[in-house]
Design a protein around this motif. Structure first.
Motif, PDB file in Angstrom:
ATOM      1  N   ARG A   1       0.850  -1.183   0.000  1.00 56.33           N
ATOM      2  CA  ARG A   1       0.000   0.000   0.000  1.00 56.33           C
ATOM      3  C   ARG A   1       0.888   1.236   0.000  1.00 56.33           C
ATOM      4  O   ARG A   1       2.101   1.135   0.172  1.00 56.33           O
ATOM      5  N   ARG A   2       0.270   2.381  -0.136  1.00 54.61           N
ATOM      6  CA  ARG A   2       1.021   3.626  -0.181  1.00 54.61           C
ATOM      7  C   ARG A   2       1.806   3.833   1.115  1.00 54.61           C
ATOM      8  O   ARG A   2       1.252   3.715   2.212  1.00 54.61           O
ATOM      9  N   ALA A   3       3.107   4.129   0.974  1.00 53.89           N
ATOM     10  CA  ALA A   3       4.012   4.401   2.097  1.00 53.89           C
ATOM     11  C   ALA A   3       4.172   3.207   3.035  1.00 53.89           C
ATOM     12  O   ALA A   3       4.594   3.351   4.175  1.00 53.89           O
ATOM     13  N   VAL A   4       3.858   2.007   2.548  1.00 59.10           N
ATOM     14  CA  VAL A   4       4.022   0.772   3.327  1.00 59.10           C
ATOM     15  C   VAL A   4       4.949  -0.162   2.555  1.00 59.10           C
ATOM     16  O   VAL A   4       4.780  -0.360   1.351  1.00 59.10           O
ATOM     17  N   TYR A   5       5.932  -0.725   3.265  1.00 62.93           N
ATOM     18  CA  TYR A   5       6.926  -1.587   2.620  1.00 62.93           C
ATOM     19  C   TYR A   5       6.959  -2.964   3.263  1.00 62.93           C
ATOM     20  O   TYR A   5       6.613  -3.137   4.436  1.00 62.93           O
ATOM     21  N   GLN A   6       7.427  -3.933   2.474  1.00 58.38           N
ATOM     22  CA  GLN A   6       7.596  -5.303   2.957  1.00 58.38           C
ATOM     23  C   GLN A   6       8.750  -5.936   2.191  1.00 58.38           C
ATOM     24  O   GLN A   6       8.876  -5.766   0.970  1.00 58.38           O
ATOM     25  N   ILE A   7       9.600  -6.648   2.893  1.00 60.31           N
ATOM     26  CA  ILE A   7      10.739  -7.285   2.246  1.00 60.31           C
ATOM     27  C   ILE A   7      10.268  -8.426   1.350  1.00 60.31           C
ATOM     28  O   ILE A   7       9.285  -9.106   1.642  1.00 60.31           O
TER      29      ILE A   7
END
Length: 320
Positions: free
Chosen positions: A90-96
């Motif tokens: 999602r916007r401004a959300v990160y995941q490796i």
């Protein structure tokens, strides 16, 4: 894994460079959970034990912005995303990603920007950005975020918008095919293809006959545009046979106006055939350029105003 910020490569300001932060971002995300930009920065600074005196340093010309180091984390996140080491659910959300975990396992804290640039996704990103910048007079490389340099604002803005367009195209390629068909019809509507009293629609999934969308440009349907939309990966080039099939579908509708839209590109023979038959081709780069222009799937982030001298004002006699 090093946990001392003073051991990182630093710029002339004595602040860690953005590329030195790359492996540590993966380290604080290695558990696999999603994290916001704000949470990532908090974890990172705690992991590296960065003191407030470093976190509070700001660019002199931007005293109200977030700190220099905060800004550099954003650059590092961007490079990790371009390489496919991180994804954005999602916007401004990160995941490796699995690639990110693999890079961390392989290189540890010796992971560099050069290693990211060697990844297939990053190579493809740079290739596409170069093509876009050639079309829009952008600059292939945004100025070094660690040092102050003279910036061509127009080229910088073009480059930033091109980077947004690349991410937009990636989202489209991973969307549902039926969503894509609705999206391109919406785009053509925003471009004014439906006219003042016309209407547009997406055809039935089960019986479209090679036609994905129809735009009637007047209430009586005497002027109609037929659309075919193909959501392909960047390496899946649309060939002549696909355009010939679309031409056949148009002939079956007694139509002479067609628009073929893809998220990839077209072969030379496909372009030649389309030109001879009056079919408009829109490739992935043109598609996202149009989406930015007509504000489909994007929103304005910032506006900047520049001024120039009004010479006519000083030559006018009205003020005398």
């Amino acid at each position: 894994m090093n946990r001392d910020w003073t051991k990182l490569k630093q710029s002339s300001h004595g602040i860690p460079t953005y590329d030195s932060l790359i492996p540590y971002i993966l380290e604080v995300l290695k558990n696999g959970e999603e994290a916001t930009n704000k949470v990532i920065k908090k974890r990172l600074f705690e992991f590296l034990q960065v003191p407030d005196k470093i976190l509070n340093q700001k660019y002199p010309e931007y005293p109200n912005s977030e700190g220099i180091l905060y800004n550099r984390v954003s650059f590092a996140l961007s490079d990790l995303y371009k390489a496919g080491a991180l994804e954005r659910p999602r916007r401004a959300v990160y995941q490796i990603t699995d690639l990110g975990k693999g890079l961390l396992d392989k290189y540890g804290d010796s992971l560099t920007k050069k290693d990211l640039e060697a990844q297939p996704e990053y190579i493809q990103y740079k290739k596409e950005l170069e093509i876009r910048n050639q079309r829009t007079e952008g600059s292939l490389a945004v100025s070094d975020p660690d040092e102050s340099t003279k910036i061509d604002i127009k080229k910088l803005i073009n480059t930033m918008n091109n980077e947004v367009a690349i991410e937009l195209l990636d989202k489209i390629r991973n969307s549902d095919p039926f969503f894509f068909e609705h999206m391109v019809v919406k785009l053509l509507e925003e471009m004014g293809y439906s006219g003042e009293n016309g209407h547009a629609k997406v055809t039935s999934r089960s019986n479209d006959g090679g036609i994905d969308g129809v735009i009637n440009q007047d209430p009586l349907g005497t002027s109609t545009v037929y659309i075919q939309a193909k959501r392909y990966k960047e390496d899946n080039t649309v060939g002549r046979s696909a355009i010939q099939s679309f031409y056949g579908a148009l002939a079956g509708m007694n139509a002479d106006r067609g628009v073929f839209i893809t998220t990839s590109s077209y072969s030379k023979s496909a372009q030649e055939f389309a030109k001879n038959q009056g079919i408009v081709l829109i490739d992935g780069i043109q598609l996202t350029d149009l989406m930015l222009k007509y504000r489909v799937g994007v929103e304005v982030a910032d506006r900047y105003v520049t001024f120039q001298i009004d010479s006519d004002y000083f030559e006018s006699e009205d003020l005398i």
